[in-house]
Design an enzyme around this catalytic site. Structure first.
Site, PDB file in Angstrom:
ATOM      1  N   ASN A 252      15.305  -3.148  -5.044  1.00  0.00           N
ATOM      2  CA  ASN A 252      14.690  -2.976  -6.367  1.00  0.00           C
ATOM      3  C   ASN A 252      15.447  -1.903  -7.141  1.00  0.00           C
ATOM      4  O   ASN A 252      16.396  -1.312  -6.636  1.00  0.00           O
ATOM      5  CB  ASN A 252      13.193  -2.651  -6.238  1.00  0.00           C
ATOM      6  CG  ASN A 252      12.962  -1.351  -5.499  1.00  0.00           C
ATOM      7  OD1 ASN A 252      13.340  -0.285  -5.963  1.00  0.00           O
ATOM      8  ND2 ASN A 252      12.354  -1.443  -4.318  1.00  0.00           N
TER       9      ASN A 252
ATOM     10  N   ASP B  59       7.613  -4.556  -0.649  1.00  0.00           N
ATOM     11  CA  ASP B  59       6.354  -5.014  -0.045  1.00  0.00           C
ATOM     12  C   ASP B  59       6.600  -6.026   1.062  1.00  0.00           C
ATOM     13  O   ASP B  59       5.782  -6.165   1.961  1.00  0.00           O
ATOM     14  CB  ASP B  59       5.461  -5.616  -1.126  1.00  0.00           C
ATOM     15  CG  ASP B  59       4.921  -4.535  -2.050  1.00  0.00           C
ATOM     16  OD1 ASP B  59       4.700  -3.407  -1.559  1.00  0.00           O
ATOM     17  OD2 ASP B  59       4.744  -4.801  -3.258  1.00  0.00           O
TER      18      ASP B  59
ATOM     19  N   PRO C 174       4.980  -2.728   6.475  1.00  0.00           N
ATOM     20  CA  PRO C 174       3.915  -1.737   6.661  1.00  0.00           C
ATOM     21  C   PRO C 174       3.750  -0.915   5.390  1.00  0.00           C
ATOM     22  O   PRO C 174       4.734  -0.639   4.702  1.00  0.00           O
ATOM     23  CB  PRO C 174       4.455  -0.858   7.801  1.00  0.00           C
ATOM     24  CG  PRO C 174       5.914  -1.110   7.849  1.00  0.00           C
ATOM     25  CD  PRO C 174       6.138  -2.503   7.340  1.00  0.00           C
TER      26      PRO C 174
ATOM     27  N   LYS D 176      -5.650   1.534  -6.246  1.00  0.00           N
ATOM     28  CA  LYS D 176      -4.681   1.947  -5.219  1.00  0.00           C
ATOM     29  C   LYS D 176      -5.122   3.240  -4.532  1.00  0.00           C
ATOM     30  O   LYS D 176      -4.984   3.404  -3.326  1.00  0.00           O
ATOM     31  CB  LYS D 176      -3.318   2.173  -5.890  1.00  0.00           C
ATOM     32  CG  LYS D 176      -2.191   1.439  -5.219  1.00  0.00           C
ATOM     33  CD  LYS D 176      -0.962   1.375  -6.091  1.00  0.00           C
ATOM     34  CE  LYS D 176      -0.677  -0.060  -6.523  1.00  0.00           C
ATOM     35  NZ  LYS D 176       0.551  -0.185  -7.294  1.00  0.00           N
TER      36      LYS D 176
ATOM     37  N   LYS E 185      -5.605   2.896  -0.636  1.00  0.00           N
ATOM     38  CA  LYS E 185      -4.644   3.576   0.241  1.00  0.00           C
ATOM     39  C   LYS E 185      -5.200   4.881   0.795  1.00  0.00           C
ATOM     40  O   LYS E 185      -4.588   5.497   1.665  1.00  0.00           O
ATOM     41  CB  LYS E 185      -3.330   3.831  -0.502  1.00  0.00           C
ATOM     42  CG  LYS E 185      -2.719   2.526  -1.040  1.00  0.00           C
ATOM     43  CD  LYS E 185      -1.233   2.634  -1.251  1.00  0.00           C
ATOM     44  CE  LYS E 185      -0.677   1.356  -1.845  1.00  0.00           C
ATOM     45  NZ  LYS E 185       0.735   1.161  -1.560  1.00  0.00           N
TER      46      LYS E 185
HETATM   47  N1  CTP Z   1       4.102   2.485  -0.651  1.00  0.00           N
HETATM   48  C1  CTP Z   1       4.388   2.740   0.681  1.00  0.00           C
HETATM   49  N2  CTP Z   1       4.661   1.688   1.517  1.00  0.00           N
HETATM   50  C2  CTP Z   1       4.674   0.412   1.056  1.00  0.00           C
HETATM   51  C3  CTP Z   1       4.398   0.158  -0.311  1.00  0.00           C
HETATM   52  C4  CTP Z   1       4.127   1.227  -1.129  1.00  0.00           C
HETATM   53  O1  CTP Z   1       4.370   3.893   1.101  1.00  0.00           O
HETATM   54  N3  CTP Z   1       4.959  -0.562   1.876  1.00  0.00           N
HETATM   55  C5  CTP Z   1       3.738   3.625  -1.515  1.00  0.00           C
HETATM   56  C6  CTP Z   1       4.740   3.911  -2.608  1.00  0.00           C
HETATM   57  O2  CTP Z   1       5.677   4.891  -2.171  1.00  0.00           O
HETATM   58  C7  CTP Z   1       3.848   4.475  -3.707  1.00  0.00           C
HETATM   59  C8  CTP Z   1       2.541   3.704  -3.527  1.00  0.00           C
HETATM   60  O3  CTP Z   1       2.559   3.248  -2.185  1.00  0.00           O
HETATM   61  O4  CTP Z   1       3.532   5.830  -3.514  1.00  0.00           O
HETATM   62  C9  CTP Z   1       2.300   2.556  -4.447  1.00  0.00           C
HETATM   63  O5  CTP Z   1       3.379   1.701  -4.472  1.00  0.00           O
HETATM   64  P1  CTP Z   1       3.349   0.365  -5.345  1.00  0.00           P
HETATM   65  O6  CTP Z   1       4.590  -0.397  -5.078  1.00  0.00           O
HETATM   66  O7  CTP Z   1       3.005   0.691  -6.769  1.00  0.00           O
HETATM   67  O8  CTP Z   1       2.066  -0.331  -4.721  1.00  0.00           O
HETATM   68  P2  CTP Z   1       1.907  -1.552  -3.780  1.00  0.00           P
HETATM   69  O9  CTP Z   1       1.402  -1.104  -2.460  1.00  0.00           O
HETATM   70  O10 CTP Z   1       3.134  -2.343  -3.776  1.00  0.00           O
HETATM   71  O11 CTP Z   1       0.716  -2.344  -4.478  1.00  0.00           O
HETATM   72  P3  CTP Z   1       0.801  -3.528  -5.549  1.00  0.00           P
HETATM   73  O12 CTP Z   1       1.605  -4.590  -4.893  1.00  0.00           O
HETATM   74  O13 CTP Z   1      -0.638  -3.861  -5.747  1.00  0.00           O
HETATM   75  O14 CTP Z   1       1.424  -2.941  -6.787  1.00  0.00           O
END
Ligand code: CTP
Length: 412
Positions: A220, A288, A315, A349, A353
């Site tokens: 990304n 993700d 994870p 979130k 989380k």
């Molecule tokens: N994050 C993480 N591990 C993952 C995904 C996200 O630690 N596998 C953390 C990111 O570092 C950030 C927060 O979670 O601090 C949110 O990340 P974001 O990408 O916005 O959220 P997602 O979990 O991907 O949720 P969504 O798909 O609903 O946007």
């Protein structure tokens, strides 16, 4: 006990670099504010500016010889090292920092720095490669551990034609740093290092790359700028920082342990290995999903219709750290990059989380959050939503760290 600049006695050590000319401006500003300035110049500093200019501006003879009979008769070098309220080294060259870090005393400047019982503030100035060299990184880390305070260096075009960190802080910023060093209590050589002193902070930054085959990956657009700025602000506030970063084109920030990873699972393992910590700040844009089966050979095109990739969920590192029962850091901060319904999604979130704060920003089309210099964020916690004005990523980092320090102070 705060010492006002108007009555402060500053011992200014000028090192040999092109930035030495800015030390003259520093003397002028300090004198304007009422401070007394005793200047010591290294031999190489005299190749850039003359002792006469420094003496004229400071109103005091400049010292540069360790074994000068006339100077020693007036005031011995040990006494000189103790007679000031603060010792300032500007510019501090890579060589001078190395000599300080090793405790050498082979000229008047380094002898004073070794003999002093006063606080020491250093303004480094050198070529970007020298500043980023592992040897200089080690020296800075060692000096910080010894309690030496740093101001700068800044980033920008350099006299040598290169660009990057290494420019000496501007005289006005050095004066500010001198005032704040004079405002801190205690007069020992060991400085109180800031509100996160004694705290361990883990920060994730950058993107993750999820391999498809030996040459391809899913990634990304995260540049790592915000995560790196936060790690740097935490280190600046005195924390022991472990920065776990995905692939970025930024240099490793100084004064911390940097662990380089590629995939989400590598990031997860590096974070687990760095635990326990007082705070965890998840800034990384973690992928993700990853590809279920990574091919060991490069995938060839042709035949068999459209190629399908089976993805499995990665994870969630932030959720995992937040939900730990035994080793949960006292404060867990997440970021939320959203393209729509920023506050609602970030709020969801926060709960999903289990973290204490979410810093939400919009990455919708038209914003420059990814890769840009500035960021406009909303801070979501159990107490509600705070909107911060648009500011640089460094300024956001400073505020996040100030907030972290306040949150940690609330907890036993
Ligand atoms: N994050 C993480 N591990 C993952 C995904 C996200 O630690 N596998 C953390 C990111 O570092 C950030 C927060 O979670 O601090 C949110 O990340 P974001 O990408 O916005 O959220 P997602 O979990 O991907 O949720 P969504 O798909 O609903 O946007």
């Amino acid at each position: 006990m705060t010492i006002p600049l108007s009555t402060a006695r500053i011992l200014l050590v000028i090192g040999g670099g092109i930035a030495a000319y800015k030390a003259l401006e520093l003397i002028r500003r300090l004198r304007e504010r009422g401070a007394a300035v005793q200047v010591v110049m290294t031999a190489s500093a005299q190749a850039f500016i003359t002792p006469l200019s420094a003496a004229t501006l400071s109103g005091q003879p400049v010292r540069h010889e360790l074994f000068s009979l006339t100077d020693e008769a007036l005031i011995g070098h040990i006494e000189l090292s103790r007679s000031a309220d603060l010792v300032v080294v500007a510019p501090a060259t890579a060589n001078l920092l190395a000599r300080m870090a090793c405790g050498l005393a082979d000229d008047l400047a380094t002898t004073l720095l070794l003999a002093t019982d006063k606080r020491v503030l250093v303004a480094p100035a050198m070529n970007v490669r020298m500043w980023l060299h592992p040897a200089t990184r080690r020296n800075v880390e060692r000096l910080e551990a010894d309690g030496v305070a740093f101001v700068g260096p800044g980033e920008g075009p350099m006299a040598c034609g290169e660009f990057g960190p290494g420019r000496m802080a501007e005289p006005a910023a050095i004066v500010d740093a001198i005032e704040s060093a004079l405002a801190k209590p205690g007069d020992s050589a060991v400085n109180p290092r800031g509100p996160l002193e004694g705290r361990r902070v883990i920060v994730t930054s950058g993107p993750t790359y999820e391999p498809i085959d030996p040459v391809r990956f899913i990634g990304n657009r995260s540049s790592g700028r915000q995560g790196h700025a936060i790690a740097q602000a935490a280190a600046g506030a005195g924390a022991t920082v472990i920065l776990v970063t995905g692939p970025v084109s930024l240099p490793d920030p100084p004064g911390m342990t940097v662990v380089h990873v590629e995939s989400a699972r590598e990031m997860q393992a590096a974070v687990a290995a760095a635990m326990p910590a007082d705070a965890f700040i998840a800034v990384a844009a973690v992928a993700d999903w990853r590809v279920d089966h990574v091919e060991t050979e490069k995938i060839k095109k042709g035949g068999g219709g459209p190629r399908m990739l089976r993805l499995v969920e990665n994870p969630d590192i932030l959720a995992e750290v937040s939900k730990q029962t035994m080793l949960r850091p006292a404060v867990v901060i997440g970021f939320a990059a959203e393209t729509e319904h920023v506050v609602d999604n970030a709020n969801a979130k926060l709960h999903r989380k289990g973290c204490d704060l979410i810093i939400a920003n919009s990455v919708a089309e038209g914003t420059t959050t990814f890769g840009g210099e500035s960021n406009e964020v909303q801070v979501i916690s159990a107490e509600g939503v705070e909107s911060w004005p648009s500011m640089t990523k460094a300024a956001v980092a400073g505020r996040v760290i100030a907030r972290l320090a306040a949150e940690l102070a609330k907890r036993p």
